[in-house]
Write a protein that holds these residues in place. Structure first.
Motif, PDB file in Angstrom:
ATOM      1  N   VAL A   9       0.829  -1.433  -0.135  1.00 26.44           N
ATOM      2  CA  VAL A   9       0.189  -0.093   0.139  1.00 26.44           C
ATOM      3  C   VAL A   9       1.184   1.429   0.607  1.00 26.44           C
ATOM      4  CG1 VAL A   9      -2.012  -0.916   1.210  1.00 26.44           C
ATOM      5  CG2 VAL A   9       0.204  -0.292   2.543  1.00 26.44           C
ATOM      6  N   VAL A  10       0.402   2.867  -0.372  1.00 29.89           N
ATOM      7  CA  VAL A  10       1.010   3.365  -0.425  1.00 29.89           C
ATOM      8  C   VAL A  10      -0.007   4.384   0.932  1.00 29.89           C
ATOM      9  CG1 VAL A  10       2.242   5.785  -1.374  1.00 29.89           C
ATOM     10  CG2 VAL A  10       1.611   3.587  -2.657  1.00 29.89           C
ATOM     11  N   ILE A  11       0.648   4.990   1.338  1.00 30.54           N
ATOM     12  CA  ILE A  11       0.205   6.002   2.928  1.00 30.54           C
ATOM     13  C   ILE A  11      -0.218   7.694   2.430  1.00 30.54           C
ATOM     14  CG2 ILE A  11       0.429   6.785   4.887  1.00 30.54           C
ATOM     15  CD1 ILE A  11       2.342   4.372   4.867  1.00 30.54           C
ATOM     16  N   VAL A  12      -1.669   7.840   2.251  1.00 28.31           N
ATOM     17  CA  VAL A  12      -2.411   9.014   2.000  1.00 28.31           C
ATOM     18  C   VAL A  12      -2.757   9.676   2.584  1.00 28.31           C
ATOM     19  CG1 VAL A  12      -1.972   7.646  -1.121  1.00 28.31           C
ATOM     20  CG2 VAL A  12      -4.196   7.764   0.998  1.00 28.31           C
ATOM     21  N   LYS A  13      -2.409   9.443   3.976  1.00 27.63           N
ATOM     22  CA  LYS A  13      -2.830  10.082   5.001  1.00 27.63           C
ATOM     23  C   LYS A  13      -2.853  12.115   4.908  1.00 27.63           C
ATOM     24  CE  LYS A  13      -3.365  10.499  10.321  1.00 27.63           C
ATOM     25  NZ  LYS A  13      -2.539  11.119  11.191  1.00 27.63           N
ATOM     26  N   GLU A  14      -3.864  12.049   4.869  1.00 27.18           N
ATOM     27  CA  GLU A  14      -3.715  14.160   5.459  1.00 27.18           C
ATOM     28  C   GLU A  14      -4.512  14.041   5.975  1.00 27.18           C
ATOM     29  OE1 GLU A  14      -3.290  15.881   0.799  1.00 27.18           O
ATOM     30  OE2 GLU A  14      -5.167  14.821   0.538  1.00 27.18           O
ATOM     31  N   GLU A  15      -4.939  15.541   7.315  1.00 27.92           N
ATOM     32  CA  GLU A  15      -5.510  16.258   8.036  1.00 27.92           C
ATOM     33  C   GLU A  15      -6.137  17.323   7.993  1.00 27.92           C
ATOM     34  OE1 GLU A  15      -5.732  12.680  11.857  1.00 27.92           O
ATOM     35  OE2 GLU A  15      -4.016  13.695  11.129  1.00 27.92           O
ATOM     36  N   VAL A  16      -7.102  18.103   8.433  1.00 25.69           N
ATOM     37  CA  VAL A  16      -6.971  18.745   8.398  1.00 25.69           C
ATOM     38  C   VAL A  16      -6.623  19.851  10.110  1.00 25.69           C
ATOM     39  CG1 VAL A  16      -8.210  21.450   7.903  1.00 25.69           C
ATOM     40  CG2 VAL A  16      -8.522  19.701   6.450  1.00 25.69           C
ATOM     41  N   LYS A  17      -6.175  20.468   9.630  1.00 30.88           N
ATOM     42  CA  LYS A  17      -5.526  21.377  11.080  1.00 30.88           C
ATOM     43  C   LYS A  17      -5.766  22.510  11.135  1.00 30.88           C
ATOM     44  CE  LYS A  17      -2.693  17.091  13.248  1.00 30.88           C
ATOM     45  NZ  LYS A  17      -1.413  16.337  13.540  1.00 30.88           N
ATOM     46  N   ASP A  18      -6.006  23.493  11.950  1.00 27.06           N
ATOM     47  CA  ASP A  18      -5.952  24.915  12.455  1.00 27.06           C
ATOM     48  C   ASP A  18      -5.872  25.888  10.819  1.00 27.06           C
ATOM     49  OD1 ASP A  18      -5.135  24.473  14.534  1.00 27.06           O
ATOM     50  OD2 ASP A  18      -3.112  24.582  14.515  1.00 27.06           O
ATOM     51  N   GLY A  19      -6.846  24.418  10.060  1.00 27.29           N
ATOM     52  CA  GLY A  19      -7.294  25.225   8.603  1.00 27.29           C
ATOM     53  C   GLY A  19      -6.239  24.944   7.554  1.00 27.29           C
ATOM     54  N   LYS A  20      -5.505  23.590   7.933  1.00 25.87           N
ATOM     55  CA  LYS A  20      -4.548  23.298   7.121  1.00 25.87           C
ATOM     56  C   LYS A  20      -4.675  22.517   6.539  1.00 25.87           C
ATOM     57  CE  LYS A  20      -1.177  27.270   6.983  1.00 25.87           C
ATOM     58  NZ  LYS A  20      -0.547  27.629   8.714  1.00 25.87           N
ATOM     59  N   VAL A  21      -4.232  22.194   5.434  1.00 30.28           N
ATOM     60  CA  VAL A  21      -3.933  20.310   5.057  1.00 30.28           C
ATOM     61  C   VAL A  21      -2.973  19.994   5.350  1.00 30.28           C
ATOM     62  CG1 VAL A  21      -4.056  18.529   3.591  1.00 30.28           C
ATOM     63  CG2 VAL A  21      -5.742  20.625   3.477  1.00 30.28           C
TER      64      VAL A  21
END
Length: 117
Positions: A9-21
């Motif tokens: 697999v390839v890791i594609v984790k993104e989260e929005v923190k303080d309005g930024k990705v």
């Protein structure tokens, strides 16, 4: 996606923190699934990048099948970011006046033909 032990697999984790990705520190890296259902998460062992060999766990949706699926996803994200980046660039130009064009200094003026003999 129902992952199985041994899946690449390839890791594609993104989260929005303080309005930024914010991307995972191992975003885009390849890993092998070592536990497909670990408390609802997927446990993986990194196969690339500076954390190679490390064990991490992710929600299944933060993983893409290695190969075409992951490539297509990553390219799509890059295009989207590029578009968003270009949009920001245009806004900045509109905010302030453009600097005046540089003035030609006397040393840059070409000598006139048939000048000093």
């Amino acid at each position: 996606a129902g992952w199985k032990v041994g899946d690449l697999v390839v890791i594609v984790k993104e989260e929005v923190k303080d309005g930024k990705v914010v991307k995972s520190t191992v975003y885009g890296e390849t890993a092998t699934v070592i536990d497909a259902d670990w408390n609802g998460m997927c446990k993986v062992k990194l196969k690339s990048g500076n954390q190679m060999g490390a064990t991490k766990s992710y929600k299944p949706e933060f993983l893409k099948k290695e190969g075409e699926e992951a490539e297509a996803y990553l390219n799509e994200r890059k295009e989207k970011e590029k578009e968003e980046g270009e949009g920001k660039g245009r806004q900045q130009e509109e905010e302030g006046p453009l600097p005046p064009p540089p003035q030609a200094s006397p040393s840059m003026v070409p000598p006139s033909p048939g000048g000093a003999k």
